[in-house]
Design a protein around this motif. Structure first.
Motif, short mmCIF file in Angstrom:
data_model
loop_
_atom_site.label_atom_id
_atom_site.label_comp_id
_atom_site.label_asym_id
_atom_site.label_seq_id
_atom_site.Cartn_x
_atom_site.Cartn_y
_atom_site.Cartn_z
N PRO A 62 -58.76 -24.97 -26.54
CA PRO A 62 -59.46 -24.58 -25.09
C PRO A 62 -58.58 -25.12 -24.06
N GLY A 63 -58.64 -24.61 -22.94
CA GLY A 63 -58.27 -25.46 -21.77
C GLY A 63 -58.98 -24.97 -20.41
N PHE A 64 -58.39 -25.57 -19.31
CA PHE A 64 -59.07 -25.16 -18.21
C PHE A 64 -58.57 -23.80 -17.57
N ALA A 65 -57.56 -23.51 -18.10
CA ALA A 65 -56.98 -22.19 -17.70
C ALA A 65 -56.01 -21.71 -19.07
N CYS A 66 -55.76 -20.42 -18.71
CA CYS A 66 -54.74 -19.84 -19.88
C CYS A 66 -53.35 -20.77 -19.74
N PRO A 67 -52.66 -20.90 -20.60
CA PRO A 67 -52.83 -20.50 -21.88
C PRO A 67 -53.80 -21.48 -22.82
N GLY A 68 -54.42 -22.17 -22.28
CA GLY A 68 -55.30 -23.12 -23.10
C GLY A 68 -54.70 -24.08 -23.99
N GLY A 69 -55.01 -24.63 -24.88
CA GLY A 69 -54.33 -25.63 -25.68
C GLY A 69 -54.29 -26.90 -25.37
N ASP A 70 -55.36 -27.48 -24.42
CA ASP A 70 -55.39 -28.61 -24.09
C ASP A 70 -55.94 -29.61 -25.29
N MET A 71 -56.55 -29.14 -26.22
CA MET A 71 -56.72 -29.78 -27.37
C MET A 71 -56.72 -28.86 -28.64
N TRP A 72 -56.71 -29.52 -29.95
CA TRP A 72 -56.56 -28.59 -30.98
C TRP A 72 -57.45 -28.67 -32.08
N GLY A 73 -57.68 -28.16 -32.99
CA GLY A 73 -58.36 -27.97 -34.13
C GLY A 73 -57.29 -27.64 -35.23
N GLU A 74 -57.81 -27.73 -36.64
CA GLU A 74 -57.24 -27.28 -37.55
C GLU A 74 -56.78 -25.88 -37.67
N GLY A 75 -55.46 -25.47 -38.15
CA GLY A 75 -55.07 -24.24 -38.06
C GLY A 75 -55.29 -23.51 -39.34
N THR A 76 -55.03 -22.01 -39.22
CA THR A 76 -55.11 -21.19 -40.56
C THR A 76 -53.92 -20.53 -40.82
N GLN A 77 -53.37 -20.50 -42.00
CA GLN A 77 -52.24 -19.91 -42.29
C GLN A 77 -52.28 -18.35 -42.48
N VAL A 78 -51.21 -17.67 -41.93
CA VAL A 78 -51.22 -16.26 -42.04
C VAL A 78 -49.70 -16.09 -42.46
N THR A 79 -49.68 -15.48 -43.56
CA THR A 79 -48.14 -15.19 -44.37
C THR A 79 -48.36 -13.60 -44.25
N VAL A 80 -47.15 -13.09 -43.80
CA VAL A 80 -46.95 -11.69 -43.79
C VAL A 80 -45.62 -11.17 -44.68
N SER A 81 -45.87 -10.55 -45.74
CA SER A 81 -44.65 -10.42 -46.54
C SER A 81 -44.14 -8.67 -46.23
N SER A 82 -42.81 -8.63 -46.24
CA SER A 82 -42.24 -7.49 -46.02
C SER A 82 -42.01 -6.62 -47.31
N SER A 124 -43.74 -9.51 -40.35
CA SER A 124 -43.18 -10.74 -41.29
C SER A 124 -42.85 -12.20 -40.25
N GLU A 125 -42.59 -11.68 -39.25
CA GLU A 125 -42.30 -12.79 -38.19
C GLU A 125 -43.61 -13.07 -37.34
N ASP A 126 -44.57 -12.54 -37.85
CA ASP A 126 -45.90 -13.25 -37.28
C ASP A 126 -46.47 -14.21 -38.29
N THR A 127 -45.56 -14.39 -39.37
CA THR A 127 -45.93 -15.56 -40.55
C THR A 127 -46.08 -16.91 -39.73
N ALA A 128 -47.11 -17.68 -39.64
CA ALA A 128 -47.05 -18.87 -39.12
C ALA A 128 -48.42 -19.77 -39.28
N VAL A 129 -48.79 -20.64 -38.67
CA VAL A 129 -50.01 -21.40 -38.89
C VAL A 129 -50.60 -21.12 -37.46
N TYR A 130 -51.74 -20.52 -37.36
CA TYR A 130 -52.40 -20.22 -36.09
C TYR A 130 -53.44 -21.18 -35.78
N TYR A 131 -53.47 -21.68 -34.71
CA TYR A 131 -54.54 -22.77 -34.10
C TYR A 131 -55.08 -21.85 -32.70
N CYS A 132 -56.23 -22.38 -32.53
CA CYS A 132 -56.94 -22.07 -31.28
C CYS A 132 -57.15 -23.62 -30.62
#
Length: 118
Positions: free
Chosen positions: A98-118, A88-96
């Protein structure tokens, strides 16, 4: 123009699985790291996984290590996040992002919703 699109989210019960996809265009995919991030309501965005396309190395946050797997198909300019044993704690909007190195995230697109029910 750089375009990023995350997809594959949905609603699942705890213990289930989902596979997210991140499709990108407008930059040289294989020269960058691609990170997956998530943001739950009322919380800051956090990094969960990253892959360095230059050498294939990966990184994971402690909260998802052993349950999530990141992979990359350079020919398709797509990065995947296989999520197993969802909680359930994985519930969130997930985004991808890119970046020059990990963790990435120098720019963003639209996310996708993940909902986990217990």
């Amino acid at each position: 123009d750089v375009q990023l699109q995350a997809s594959g989210g949905g609603s699942v019960q705890a213990g289930g699985s989902l596979r997210l996809s991140c499709a990108a265009s407008g930059f040289t995919w294989e020269h960058y790291a691609i990170g997956w991030f998530r943001q739950a309501p009322g919380k800051e965005r956090e990094a969960v996984a990253c892959i360095e396309n230059r050498d294939g190395s990966t990184e994971y946050s402690d909260s998802v290590k052993g349950r999530f797997t990141i992979s990359s198909d350079i020919a398709k300019n797509t990065v995947y996040l296989q999520m197993n044993s969802l909680k359930s704690e994985d519930t969130a909007v997930y985004y991808c992002g890119p970046g020059f190195a990990c963790p990435g995230g120098d720019m963003w697109g639209e996310g996708t919703q993940v909902t986990v029910s217990s």
